[in-house]
Design an enzyme around this catalytic site. Structure first.
Site, PDB file in Angstrom:
ATOM      1  N   ARG A  34       0.822  -1.213   0.000  1.00  0.00           N
ATOM      2  CA  ARG A  34       0.000   0.000   0.000  1.00  0.00           C
ATOM      3  C   ARG A  34       0.855   1.263   0.000  1.00  0.00           C
ATOM      4  O   ARG A  34       2.013   1.253  -0.379  1.00  0.00           O
ATOM      5  CB  ARG A  34      -0.947  -0.022   1.206  1.00  0.00           C
ATOM      6  CG  ARG A  34      -1.934  -1.161   1.162  1.00  0.00           C
ATOM      7  CD  ARG A  34      -3.100  -1.056   2.099  1.00  0.00           C
ATOM      8  NE  ARG A  34      -3.030  -0.033   3.122  1.00  0.00           N
ATOM      9  CZ  ARG A  34      -4.094   0.445   3.752  1.00  0.00           C
ATOM     10  NH1 ARG A  34      -5.294   0.002   3.415  1.00  0.00           N
ATOM     11  NH2 ARG A  34      -3.976   1.339   4.703  1.00  0.00           N
ATOM     12  N   ALA A  37       4.553   1.600   1.774  1.00  0.00           N
ATOM     13  CA  ALA A  37       5.576   0.779   1.114  1.00  0.00           C
ATOM     14  C   ALA A  37       5.989   1.409  -0.216  1.00  0.00           C
ATOM     15  O   ALA A  37       7.170   1.439  -0.571  1.00  0.00           O
ATOM     16  CB  ALA A  37       5.057  -0.633   0.889  1.00  0.00           C
ATOM     17  N   HIS A  38       5.014   1.936  -0.963  1.00  0.00           N
ATOM     18  CA  HIS A  38       5.329   2.643  -2.205  1.00  0.00           C
ATOM     19  C   HIS A  38       6.206   3.857  -1.917  1.00  0.00           C
ATOM     20  O   HIS A  38       7.182   4.120  -2.614  1.00  0.00           O
ATOM     21  CB  HIS A  38       4.040   3.096  -2.894  1.00  0.00           C
ATOM     22  CG  HIS A  38       3.343   2.032  -3.679  1.00  0.00           C
ATOM     23  ND1 HIS A  38       2.694   0.961  -3.099  1.00  0.00           N
ATOM     24  CD2 HIS A  38       3.191   1.869  -5.021  1.00  0.00           C
ATOM     25  CE1 HIS A  38       2.165   0.201  -4.036  1.00  0.00           C
ATOM     26  NE2 HIS A  38       2.451   0.723  -5.218  1.00  0.00           N
ATOM     27  N   ARG A  39       5.835   4.594  -0.880  1.00  0.00           N
ATOM     28  CA  ARG A  39       6.577   5.815  -0.546  1.00  0.00           C
ATOM     29  C   ARG A  39       8.006   5.495  -0.126  1.00  0.00           C
ATOM     30  O   ARG A  39       8.946   6.203  -0.498  1.00  0.00           O
ATOM     31  CB  ARG A  39       5.848   6.567   0.570  1.00  0.00           C
ATOM     32  CG  ARG A  39       6.464   7.933   0.894  1.00  0.00           C
ATOM     33  CD  ARG A  39       5.651   8.686   1.929  1.00  0.00           C
ATOM     34  NE  ARG A  39       4.300   8.941   1.452  1.00  0.00           N
ATOM     35  CZ  ARG A  39       3.203   8.426   1.984  1.00  0.00           C
ATOM     36  NH1 ARG A  39       3.282   7.607   3.021  1.00  0.00           N
ATOM     37  NH2 ARG A  39       2.022   8.722   1.502  1.00  0.00           N
ATOM     38  N   GLU A  91       3.010   4.790  -8.783  1.00  0.00           N
ATOM     39  CA  GLU A  91       2.924   3.490  -9.465  1.00  0.00           C
ATOM     40  C   GLU A  91       3.797   3.368 -10.702  1.00  0.00           C
ATOM     41  O   GLU A  91       4.365   2.307 -10.966  1.00  0.00           O
ATOM     42  CB  GLU A  91       1.470   3.191  -9.808  1.00  0.00           C
ATOM     43  CG  GLU A  91       1.153   1.709  -9.838  1.00  0.00           C
ATOM     44  CD  GLU A  91       1.203   1.073  -8.460  1.00  0.00           C
ATOM     45  OE1 GLU A  91       2.305   0.647  -8.034  1.00  0.00           O
ATOM     46  OE2 GLU A  91       0.160   0.999  -7.791  1.00  0.00           O
TER      47      GLU A  91
END
Length: 205
Positions: A34, A37-39, A91
């Site tokens: 989410r 984790a992407h950041r 993304e």
């Protein structure tokens, strides 16, 4: 029509002929991933502790619980998709850096994800909302967990799944976007309906 089942690791040829609106299922491994984790990967430049090349991620914050009598083992209780647009700003870079081939979430995603799916051969699929408990049945076992300091919803839970789906292809490897195409269709329909209603109620001042 044959049931399309993707198996991890997913190869380019497995998904390149899929079109928006197609329904697929996943067997193999999938990792919940989410916002944070992407950041961490994109903004903080931290190495992702999971190898996602040819893999799949789920935009989801699951509910898990320890398995009674089994040390350090957990099971999936409920797992439903979260709003994927929250990950849109990350993304494109995420796809390019990780080599992920299948993203599962809820709602539409934007131009950045469309471009990445086309450039790096990836697909974005939506999972029906409101089926979180039902989908947990397809999660056979949790095999790994990373970044537990983020708390249960944001932890990277990697699970073995069997025929997870239905997953509706919302962005294909050509960059076509099901949500955007539907918007065009619905706008046209709305204009036609508005014009017809306007004729019928035109006497109202």
């Amino acid at each position: 029509m044959a049931k399309i089942i993707l198996h991890t690791p997913i190869k380019d040829e497995d998904i390149k002929n899929l079109k928006i609106g197609d329904i697929v299922y996943l067997t193999g491994h999938i990792t919940t991933c989410r916002d944070v984790a992407h950041r961490r990967l994109i903004e903080e430049k931290r190495e992702l502790p999971v190898d996602l090349k040819g893999g799949a991620i789920f935009h989801a914050g699951p509910i898990v619980r320890p398995i009674a009598g089994e040390k350090d083992r957990f099971e999936m209780v409920s797992i439903g998709p979260t709003t994927s647009m929250r990950m849109e700003k990350f993304e494109k870079a995420f796809i390019k850096e990780t080599g992920v081939k299948l993203i599962v979430g809820k709602g539409g995603m934007g131009e950045g994800t469309q471009e990445a799916c086309k450039e790096d051969t990836c697909i974005f699929c939506v999972f029906p909302a409101g089926c979180a408990v039902v989908s947990a049945v397809n999660f056979k076992q949790i095999i790994d967990r990373k970044w537990e300091d983020l708390g249960m919803p944001e932890t990277l839970w990697t699970s073995e799944v069997d025929t997870l789906g239905p997953l509706i292809v919302a962005i294909d490897t050509h960059g076509d976007n099901l949500f955007e195409e539907n918007k065009k269709k619905y706008r046209k329909t709305a204009e036609q309906v508005y014009a017809e209603i306007s004729k019928q109620v035109g006497f109202i001042k």
